[in-house]
Motif scaffolding. Structure first.
Motif, PDB file in Angstrom:
ATOM      1  N   SER A 295       0.728  -1.446  -0.054  1.00  0.00           N
ATOM      2  CA  SER A 295       0.170  -0.059   0.288  1.00  0.00           C
ATOM      3  C   SER A 295       0.741   1.820   0.095  1.00  0.00           C
ATOM      4  O   SER A 295       0.729   1.846  -0.324  1.00  0.00           O
ATOM      5  N   ALA A 296       1.877   1.016   0.630  1.00  0.00           N
ATOM      6  CA  ALA A 296       3.052   2.448   1.016  1.00  0.00           C
ATOM      7  C   ALA A 296       3.708   2.944  -0.380  1.00  0.00           C
ATOM      8  O   ALA A 296       3.525   3.674  -1.240  1.00  0.00           O
ATOM      9  N   SER A 297       4.154   1.398  -1.462  1.00  0.00           N
ATOM     10  CA  SER A 297       4.327   1.180  -2.412  1.00  0.00           C
ATOM     11  C   SER A 297       3.325   2.584  -3.792  1.00  0.00           C
ATOM     12  O   SER A 297       4.247   3.342  -4.361  1.00  0.00           O
ATOM     13  N   ILE A 298       1.866   1.560  -3.498  1.00  0.00           N
ATOM     14  CA  ILE A 298       1.059   2.096  -4.502  1.00  0.00           C
ATOM     15  C   ILE A 298       0.536   3.557  -4.094  1.00  0.00           C
ATOM     16  O   ILE A 298       0.696   4.631  -5.350  1.00  0.00           O
ATOM     17  N   VAL A 299       0.604   4.142  -2.828  1.00  0.00           N
ATOM     18  CA  VAL A 299       0.715   5.386  -2.593  1.00  0.00           C
ATOM     19  C   VAL A 299       1.885   6.266  -3.200  1.00  0.00           C
ATOM     20  O   VAL A 299       1.326   7.104  -3.274  1.00  0.00           O
ATOM     21  N   GLY A 300       3.268   6.025  -2.953  1.00  0.00           N
ATOM     22  CA  GLY A 300       3.828   6.490  -3.197  1.00  0.00           C
ATOM     23  C   GLY A 300       4.895   7.003  -2.060  1.00  0.00           C
ATOM     24  O   GLY A 300       5.093   8.279  -2.153  1.00  0.00           O
TER      25      GLY A 300
END
Lengths: 510, 122
Positions: free
Chosen positions: A388-393
């Motif tokens: 999730s952290a990755s997709i949010v940026g």
């Protein structure tokens, strides 16, 4: 030494037909077929990593082009091959345990490998009709896999997907027929050469329109997205990971980019159309995702929005190239798009795998019915949070870097509103994944979930594998050597545009 | 003229696939579209009064390697026919899958009407 290119298609194809036979031998056969399928994807992963940085043209049956069919390996194909192999490896590892709940596992594995063979074929094909054939191989396998559960929702979703997918394929075939009628060629390099010599005519423009509609349907760009939110959640979790992670990108984005950049050549209207489609997908996908209660449906809508990002990067690069003639900036935008493609295939497949883990533990996909699962599923929680952290940026996870590159490219090209839109959609993404974390993992644990257990073993291994990739993928742009091996050749293929045909014809020694 | 008719057939198929409510009729619409495209491909290579593109003794020119102009000018283009054969096989595969999904759906829902098959929403 160059790896013979047909291996990428032939290995999964042969194993796909062997699996049901081995699987029908009884209890031992079933586990043997699982093992064989896993070895196959592992071999493919090794082969694709070995071919990084290489380029090659293979002429099938020694028929020289334009008479025969050729397979082309260049930077962009290798990038896609690696993405397909990584995701299929993780999804296959996950299936070992997850697919126990379904009957007919060997058939599932066989369809899975057929899909992989089709996607590899699409990526490698240098012939436009051959591309259509592999597109259909991959699509038909995926229709069957979406409906694999044979329950009410699955069948409905599969039918919907199939009708739209078939219409898309027919559009593509019609486009191929028009191109053949107007240029007398089926080989991409020679079509491109012929278009450069004789220019466009109404028939070819119509064909280009058909290709945009056909591949746009496969890539689920808004307004062609109606099938995706039904099809992706209904499929078994590893298949959702494959569909969202790589299928929409190979059949949609890759094919679109290849046809537009390398075969027809970019023009201003086409770049604007792509940009408009991309921005529409980004915003509409994100808005629709926020309202969802079904965890996999939320992820599916977010896929639409993320594919928008990828196409945005590629289209923005094209626009800058045509309008401002600024190659450096155009490369930056395309680099952002392609890097986002790689990132998205990793973290979205990871998200779908965690959703599969949650679903198989709790038996529901409704977020409102969950809560407090951190206590029972700690490692799923950890991997899901990383994804999730990755997709949010959020830095330093991979998604941050690709979005940063896109924003920088948009600002430098003076498209401030596009940069603003990228950030705004990122915020929407943040909202939806915070919602997911909040409802699924935080809060009170419902009474009935007090005893559930996390699946250990292969399911966990594949999730951890992808999570580690998520953390370290940023290195692909930070470290110049890795960037030069993986991403730069792919960017050069798209920036090179119509030089593609010359390269292919020279390499084939014509 | 013929091409316009072929395109009309394509549009009929598209209309049928998009507008009809019955699953089987949607499948039929898709098949009509496929046949329209196949017909189009065949017409691309067709020549009125042409001959089959099979090289016989008399078709090889005196130089020994080239084909005679008469043969080149009168033979039908064989490539679209090969393409259509492939396309037909592919459409057969997808048709079989579509029909089997229709049958399974009918077993589950007891109807072919897509307005009544609506469990998925949003």
């Amino acid at each position: 030494m160059n790896i013979p290119l047909p291996l990428f298609v032939v290995i999964p194809l042969i194993v796909a037909f062997l699996l049901p036979i081995i699987g029908s031998l009884g209890g031992k056969g079933k586990s043997a077929s699982t093992l064989l399928a896993n070895i196959t994807v592992l071999v493919l992963l090794a082969l694709s990593i070995l071919s990084l940085g290489k380029s090659d043209v293979y002429q099938v049956g020694k028929w020289t082009i334009p008479l025969g069919i050729n397979l082309v390996l260049d930077g962009l194909s290798v990038l896609m091959l690696v993405a397909v192999s990584v995701v299929s490896f993780a999804a296959m590892l996950f299936s070992v345990k997850y697919m126990e709940q379904y009957t007919a596992k060997p058939k599932y594995l066989s369809l899975f490998l057929l899909m992989v063979a089709g996607m590899n074929g699409v990526v490698l094909s240098g012939d436009i009709f051959n591309l259509f054939v592999f597109l259909e191989v991959a699509s038909i396998a995926s229709y069957a896999l979406v409906g694999f559960g044979c329950e009410h929702e699955e069948l409905e979703a599969s039918f919907k997907y199939m009708v739209l997918g078939e219409i898309a394929s027919i559009f593509v075939l019609f486009g191929v027929a028009l191109v053949y009628g107007n240029t007398g060629m089926l080989n991409m390099a020679y079509i491109s050469k012929s278009i450069q010599q004789n220019g466009m005519n109404p028939g070819l423009t119509f064909a280009l329109g058909l290709f945009i509609a056909g591949f746009g349907l496969k890539a689920a760009l808004v307004p062609f997205h109606a099938w995706l939110p039904d099809a992706h959640p209904s499929a078994p979790a590893p298949i959702s990971a494959m569909l969202s992670g790589v299928l929409i990108k190979t059949l949609g984005v890759y094919a679109l980019a290849r046809i537009i950049f390398n075969v027809f050549g970019l023009s201003l209207p086409v770049a604007w159309i792509l940009l408009a489609l991309a921005m529409l997908s980004m915003t509409v996908g994100a808005f629709l995702a926020i309202g969802q209660r079904d965890i996999k449906r939320l992820m599916a809508y977010s896929s639409i929005s993320q594919v928008g990002y990828i196409v945005l990067g590629i289209a923005l690069g094209g626009l800058i190239m045509v309008k401002q003639q600024n190659i450096v900036l155009a490369s930056l935008a395309i680099l952002g798009g392609l890097f986002h493609l790689l990132n998205h295939s990793v973290y979205k497949s990871l998200l779908f795998l965690t959703s599969g883990s949650i679903e198989s533990a709790t038996g529901t996909r409704d977020m409102k019915k969950m809560g407090g699962l951190t206590q029972r599923l700690p490692l799923t929680r950890a991997t899901c949070t990383i994804a999730s952290a990755s997709i949010v940026g959020i830095p330093p996870f991979s998604g941050f870097w690709s979005k940063l590159i896109l924003v920088v490219a948009a600002v430098q090209a003076h498209f401030y509103w596009i940069a603003a839109l990228i950030v705004f959609v990122s915020l929407c993404t943040l909202i939806m994944y915070l919602k997911l974390q909040r409802y699924v993992f935080l809060g009170d644990l419902p009474e009935k979930f007090k005893k559930i257990k996390e699946h250990r073993g292969t399911m966990l291994a594949s999730m951890v594998f992808l999570a580690v990739l998520c953390v370290f993928m940023g290195l692909l742009v930070i470290s110049p050597t890795l960037k030069a091996i993986v991403l730069d050749p792919a960017v050069r293929v798209l920036i090179g545009g119509l030089r593609y045909s010359k390269n292919i014809i020279t390499i084939s020694g014509m | 003229m013929l091409y316009a008719l072929c395109f009309l057939l394509f549009m009929i198929g598209l209309y049928c696939a998009v507008v009809k409510k019955n699953m089987v009729k949607i499948v039929i619409g898709i098949v009509i579209m496929e046949y329209a495209v196949n017909l189009f491909l065949i017409m691309l290579g067709y020549r009125t009064g042409g001959q089959a593109p099979i090289v016989g003794q008399k078709d090889i020119a005196a130089t020994g390697t080239e084909l005679t102009n008469a043969f080149i000018n009168s033979s039908v283009d064989p490539l679209p026919q090969a393409l259509v054969l492939t396309a037909i096989v592919i459409s057969l595969g997808s048709l079989a899958l579509m029909i089997s999904i229709c049958i399974r759906t009918y077993e589950k829902y007891g109807t072919f009407d897509i307005t009544e098959i609506r469990r998925l929403k949003g």
